[in-house]
Design a protein around this motif. Sequence first.
Motif, mmCIF file in Angstrom:
data_model
loop_
_atom_site.group_PDB
_atom_site.id
_atom_site.type_symbol
_atom_site.label_atom_id
_atom_site.label_comp_id
_atom_site.label_asym_id
_atom_site.label_seq_id
_atom_site.Cartn_x
_atom_site.Cartn_y
_atom_site.Cartn_z
ATOM 1 N N LEU A 173 -7.836 8.371 1.399
ATOM 2 C CA LEU A 173 -7.637 7.786 2.732
ATOM 3 C C LEU A 173 -6.507 8.534 3.420
ATOM 4 O O LEU A 173 -5.357 8.476 2.976
ATOM 5 C CB LEU A 173 -7.270 6.297 2.595
ATOM 6 C CG LEU A 173 -6.993 5.549 3.894
ATOM 7 C CD1 LEU A 173 -8.274 5.423 4.734
ATOM 8 C CD2 LEU A 173 -6.435 4.149 3.607
ATOM 9 N N TRP A 195 -2.573 5.273 -8.088
ATOM 10 C CA TRP A 195 -2.548 4.881 -6.669
ATOM 11 C C TRP A 195 -1.354 5.605 -6.063
ATOM 12 O O TRP A 195 -0.200 5.270 -6.369
ATOM 13 C CB TRP A 195 -2.414 3.358 -6.497
ATOM 14 C CG TRP A 195 -3.163 2.520 -7.509
ATOM 15 C CD1 TRP A 195 -2.632 1.538 -8.289
ATOM 16 C CD2 TRP A 195 -4.568 2.566 -7.841
ATOM 17 N NE1 TRP A 195 -3.604 0.978 -9.101
ATOM 18 C CE2 TRP A 195 -4.805 1.593 -8.843
ATOM 19 C CE3 TRP A 195 -5.648 3.337 -7.409
ATOM 20 C CZ2 TRP A 195 -6.062 1.374 -9.409
ATOM 21 C CZ3 TRP A 195 -6.912 3.119 -7.982
ATOM 22 C CH2 TRP A 195 -7.101 2.153 -8.947
ATOM 23 N N ALA A 196 -1.613 6.614 -5.266
ATOM 24 C CA ALA A 196 -0.529 7.480 -4.824
ATOM 25 C C ALA A 196 -0.776 7.981 -3.412
ATOM 26 O O ALA A 196 -1.932 8.130 -2.991
ATOM 27 C CB ALA A 196 -0.409 8.685 -5.771
ATOM 28 N N GLY A 199 -3.987 -2.691 -1.124
ATOM 29 C CA GLY A 199 -4.545 -1.343 -1.081
ATOM 30 C C GLY A 199 -5.687 -1.299 -0.065
ATOM 31 O O GLY A 199 -6.455 -2.259 0.053
ATOM 32 N N ARG A 200 -5.747 -0.180 0.665
ATOM 33 C CA ARG A 200 -6.756 -0.052 1.726
ATOM 34 C C ARG A 200 -7.729 1.072 1.430
ATOM 35 O O ARG A 200 -7.325 2.126 0.942
ATOM 36 C CB ARG A 200 -6.076 0.343 3.047
ATOM 37 C CG ARG A 200 -5.631 -0.783 3.926
ATOM 38 C CD ARG A 200 -5.411 -0.292 5.343
ATOM 39 N NE ARG A 200 -4.558 0.867 5.435
ATOM 40 C CZ ARG A 200 -3.240 0.843 5.319
ATOM 41 N NH1 ARG A 200 -2.623 -0.300 5.102
ATOM 42 N NH2 ARG A 200 -2.545 1.947 5.421
ATOM 43 N N GLY A 236 -3.668 9.436 0.913
ATOM 44 C CA GLY A 236 -3.666 8.402 -0.136
ATOM 45 C C GLY A 236 -4.820 8.643 -1.086
ATOM 46 O O GLY A 236 -5.960 8.804 -0.656
ATOM 47 N N LYS A 288 -18.445 5.529 -8.130
ATOM 48 C CA LYS A 288 -17.218 5.967 -7.461
ATOM 49 C C LYS A 288 -16.049 6.035 -8.442
ATOM 50 O O LYS A 288 -15.664 5.034 -9.031
ATOM 51 C CB LYS A 288 -16.910 4.994 -6.317
ATOM 52 C CG LYS A 288 -15.712 5.399 -5.491
ATOM 53 C CD LYS A 288 -15.848 4.920 -4.074
ATOM 54 C CE LYS A 288 -14.575 5.145 -3.296
ATOM 55 N NZ LYS A 288 -14.787 5.092 -1.852
ATOM 56 N N SER A 307 0.869 -1.189 0.000
ATOM 57 C CA SER A 307 0.000 0.000 0.000
ATOM 58 C C SER A 307 0.902 1.233 0.000
ATOM 59 O O SER A 307 1.875 1.285 0.764
ATOM 60 C CB SER A 307 -0.886 -0.024 1.252
ATOM 61 O OG SER A 307 -1.252 1.283 1.618
ATOM 62 N N ARG A 357 -11.294 3.210 3.329
ATOM 63 C CA ARG A 357 -11.721 3.593 4.686
ATOM 64 C C ARG A 357 -12.447 2.434 5.352
ATOM 65 O O ARG A 357 -13.000 1.573 4.669
ATOM 66 C CB ARG A 357 -12.658 4.796 4.618
ATOM 67 C CG ARG A 357 -11.911 6.074 4.367
ATOM 68 C CD ARG A 357 -12.885 7.208 4.207
ATOM 69 N NE ARG A 357 -13.395 7.687 5.468
ATOM 70 C CZ ARG A 357 -14.686 7.758 5.789
ATOM 71 N NH1 ARG A 357 -15.607 7.323 4.975
ATOM 72 N NH2 ARG A 357 -15.057 8.254 6.938
ATOM 73 N N GLY A 383 -6.767 7.242 -4.607
ATOM 74 C CA GLY A 383 -6.929 6.193 -5.606
ATOM 75 C C GLY A 383 -7.902 6.691 -6.652
ATOM 76 O O GLY A 383 -9.040 7.036 -6.329
HETATM 77 C C1 BTN Z 1 -11.818 4.953 0.168
HETATM 78 O O1 BTN Z 1 -12.604 5.469 -0.623
HETATM 79 O O2 BTN Z 1 -12.223 4.073 0.953
HETATM 80 C C2 BTN Z 1 -10.379 5.389 0.195
HETATM 81 C C3 BTN Z 1 -9.566 4.682 -0.839
HETATM 82 C C4 BTN Z 1 -8.135 5.150 -0.893
HETATM 83 C C5 BTN Z 1 -7.287 4.324 -1.818
HETATM 84 C C6 BTN Z 1 -5.888 4.852 -1.936
HETATM 85 S S1 BTN Z 1 -4.970 4.093 -3.237
HETATM 86 C C7 BTN Z 1 -3.512 4.855 -2.657
HETATM 87 C C8 BTN Z 1 -3.547 4.792 -1.141
HETATM 88 N N1 BTN Z 1 -3.011 3.532 -0.668
HETATM 89 C C9 BTN Z 1 -3.937 2.771 -0.080
HETATM 90 O O3 BTN Z 1 -3.727 1.637 0.408
HETATM 91 N N2 BTN Z 1 -5.110 3.397 -0.096
HETATM 92 C C10 BTN Z 1 -5.017 4.710 -0.695
#
Ligand code: BTN
Length: 258
Positions: free
Chosen positions: A134, A77-78, A61-62, A146, A129, A34, A64, A148
């Motif tokens: 995040l 993805w940044a 990747g995470r 973060g 979406k 991530s 919320r 995406g």
């Molecule tokens: C959401 O809408 O739940 C938030 C999503 C956020 C995703 C981005 S991708 C880059 C960064 N790294 C992660 O693991 N998550 C954020």
Amino acid sequence: MSLDLLEAWEGRPVRDWAESWGIPLLEVHRSLDSTNDRIRRLADSGCEDFTTVVAEVQTEGRGRGGTGWWSPNGGLWASVLVGVESGARAELLPLVAGLALARAVATSCRGEVEARIKWPNDLQVEERKLAGILCERSGAGGIAVGVGVNVDLGGVKPPARLAGVLTTLAEWCAEPPTRRTLLGSFLSSLRTELPLSDRLSRRQLEELERLDALKGRSVECSGGVRGVAERIQSDGSLYLRVDGGYASIRSGSIRLIE
Ligand code: BTN
């Protein structure tokens, strides 16, 4: 953990992009767990504000609320490290970053797409979406922002739980922007929205009102409160008209109910 860093990205050495955007460090990884986790590790070793990490693919990747974030090739993805001064309200960062990202999408898609902000952290196009944000504490006084963005996922079939829920820029633009254009524009917009204060400015509130995806909609909050979303307030909360009065929602997620 061994790193799979790219020397060049989108046609130029990675170092050149960092220099042209005026940021202290840019890392681009072929694959990462991530980008937020990588920023946290860099923050622990004392990196500077606006250090930025990109991954072509994220394996963990995470999103919320502990959800996973599907991160195949073709998305942006940044994560960016942002310092927060004492007295500033960190909860405003997802909204401020959302404004910066919505502007970056509009600019880099030459006005073909207007993404709306769904409080507190989503960008949507026609209720699907497009992007998520995040924000997580990273190092002393820093926050990993973060982002995406589903840019062009090349028609790869999403997991069943996302079918019909997500959208991509490729669906709305004749020619989707490159990730470098989008990222450069986001970094520059984010800079203009900072430093964070304890309130949103009048200009930020007006822009949020214009882009608010929930305004006037009947919603249910994750805490169970139901009402009509009126506006985002200067402290970042969502102001709802509920039976017999008003409620200010400070955190959680929102579901449209009609
Ligand atoms: C959401 O809408 O739940 C938030 C999503 C956020 C995703 C981005 S991708 C880059 C960064 N790294 C992660 O693991 N998550 C954020």
